[in-house]
Design a protein around this motif. Structure first.
Motif, PDB file in Angstrom:
ATOM      1  N   SER A 158       2.941 -55.158  48.208  1.00 29.42           N
ATOM      2  CA  SER A 158       3.614 -56.253  47.505  1.00 29.42           C
ATOM      3  C   SER A 158       3.219 -57.623  48.025  1.00 29.42           C
ATOM      4  O   SER A 158       3.392 -58.626  47.328  1.00 29.42           O
ATOM      5  CB  SER A 158       5.140 -56.091  47.588  1.00 29.42           C
ATOM      6  N   ALA A 189      12.967 -58.738  50.518  1.00 29.02           N
ATOM      7  CA  ALA A 189      12.059 -58.829  49.365  1.00 29.02           C
ATOM      8  C   ALA A 189      10.962 -57.776  49.485  1.00 29.02           C
ATOM      9  O   ALA A 189      10.624 -57.097  48.507  1.00 29.02           O
ATOM     10  CB  ALA A 189      11.473 -60.223  49.265  1.00 29.02           C
ATOM     11  N   GLY A 192      11.950 -54.545  48.296  1.00 25.48           N
ATOM     12  CA  GLY A 192      12.162 -54.408  46.863  1.00 25.48           C
ATOM     13  C   GLY A 192      13.469 -54.948  46.341  1.00 25.48           C
ATOM     14  O   GLY A 192      13.841 -54.674  45.200  1.00 25.48           O
ATOM     15  N   ARG A 193      14.181 -55.732  47.152  1.00 24.56           N
ATOM     16  CA  ARG A 193      15.465 -56.293  46.711  1.00 24.56           C
ATOM     17  C   ARG A 193      15.221 -57.683  46.117  1.00 24.56           C
ATOM     18  O   ARG A 193      15.141 -58.683  46.835  1.00 24.56           O
ATOM     19  CB  ARG A 193      16.445 -56.377  47.883  1.00 24.56           C
ATOM     20  N   THR A 194      15.092 -57.734  44.804  1.00 21.09           N
ATOM     21  CA  THR A 194      14.693 -58.971  44.133  1.00 21.09           C
ATOM     22  C   THR A 194      15.697 -60.095  44.302  1.00 21.09           C
ATOM     23  O   THR A 194      15.323 -61.272  44.270  1.00 21.09           O
ATOM     24  CB  THR A 194      14.469 -58.725  42.629  1.00 21.09           C
ATOM     25  N   THR A 195      16.971 -59.776  44.499  1.00 21.62           N
ATOM     26  CA  THR A 195      17.974 -60.826  44.636  1.00 21.62           C
ATOM     27  C   THR A 195      17.678 -61.747  45.809  1.00 21.62           C
ATOM     28  O   THR A 195      18.035 -62.926  45.788  1.00 21.62           O
ATOM     29  CB  THR A 195      19.385 -60.205  44.783  1.00 21.62           C
ATOM     30  N   CYS A 197      14.839 -62.890  46.604  1.00 20.51           N
ATOM     31  CA  CYS A 197      13.828 -63.881  46.242  1.00 20.51           C
ATOM     32  C   CYS A 197      14.453 -65.250  45.994  1.00 20.51           C
ATOM     33  O   CYS A 197      13.783 -66.279  46.105  1.00 20.51           O
ATOM     34  CB  CYS A 197      13.056 -63.429  45.002  1.00 20.51           C
ATOM     35  N   ARG A 209       7.657 -62.080  43.445  1.00 24.60           N
ATOM     36  CA  ARG A 209       8.765 -61.656  42.583  1.00 24.60           C
ATOM     37  C   ARG A 209       8.277 -60.716  41.488  1.00 24.60           C
ATOM     38  O   ARG A 209       8.928 -59.707  41.167  1.00 24.60           O
ATOM     39  CB  ARG A 209       9.439 -62.879  41.974  1.00 24.60           C
ATOM     40  N   ILE A 212       7.754 -57.051  42.767  1.00 25.06           N
ATOM     41  CA  ILE A 212       8.886 -56.227  43.203  1.00 25.06           C
ATOM     42  C   ILE A 212       9.939 -56.106  42.134  1.00 25.06           C
ATOM     43  O   ILE A 212      10.973 -55.516  42.353  1.00 25.06           O
ATOM     44  CB  ILE A 212       9.506 -56.762  44.506  1.00 25.06           C
TER      45      ILE A 212
END
Length: 212
Positions: A158, A189, A192-195, A197, A209, A212
């Protein structure tokens, strides 16, 4: 902080982060235990049971479970979770407290199991609005591990072609468009936790962003 951190030191960080999370969980209401976490469809209680399972399962038992579930890792995780979840949230917490000092793990990648408690700890804390964050020392080790390889998540992939720089610690890696922010946000991030970002900035952020 030096890159040369011993396995014993990593386990010490694991134990400290588990203990801190257990303390945060002690005052949760029934509604908070049932709150959806950042980890897929799992509730807070289910994430805690998953952490207990990971700290209770050595390599041999992990392999037997994976084989018996025909390499369906989703089914493997669900069955392990169910086996370590208590009949009440209080019992689930008691079982988690019992493994705070455990050094049992499915593999010898100790930094990965530090990452397990840090990432899942934030999966719990963020939706509940709990303010505590892991230590910079611990998160930096996880960030370095995630940046170096794809283990359970494609964290290395990523960030290829990007430069990550922490604003609150020594973590910095890569070349290319820059992504900056708190070490925990960069780590989450990569997991894989987009929040998370939303806590990052820089020319490389749209690329990260999107991945992921």
């Amino acid at each position: 902080m030096s890159n040369a951190v011993s396995r014993d030191e990593l386990w010490g960080l694991v134990h400290a982060e588990r203990a801190a999370l257990a303390d945060d969980l002690a005052g949760l209401s029934a509604a908070q235990w049932a709150q959806r976490s950042l980890c897929g469809d799992w509730s807070v209680e289910e994430v805690v049971a998953h952490l207990t399972a990971g700290a209770s399962t050595g390599r041999f038992r992990w392999l037997i479970s994976v084989l018996s579930n025909r390499f369906d890792f989703g089914k493997h995780n669900d069955r392990q979770l169910a086996a370590h979840r208590g009949s009440t949230p209080a019992e689930t917490l008691e079982r988690f407290r019992a493994v705070v000092g455990s050094t049992v793990a499915p593999s010898g990648h100790t930094a990965a199991w530090l990452g397990e408690v840090i990432v899942h700890g934030q999966d719990i804390r963020q939706p509940l609005g709990l303010p505590r964050k892991p230590s910079i020392e611990a998160v930096t080790e996880v960030a370095r591990f995630f940046a170096s390889r794809d283990f359970t998540v494609p964290s290395h992939k990523s960030i290829q072609g990007l430069r990550l720089e922490a604003t609150d610690g020594p973590f910095a890696i890569g070349d290319g468009p820059v992504v900056t922010g708190p070490t925990i946000a960069l780590t989450m991030a990569m997991a894989g936790r987009t929040t998370y970002c939303d806590e990052l900035t820089g020319a490389g952020l749209p690329t990260l962003r999107g991945r992921i």
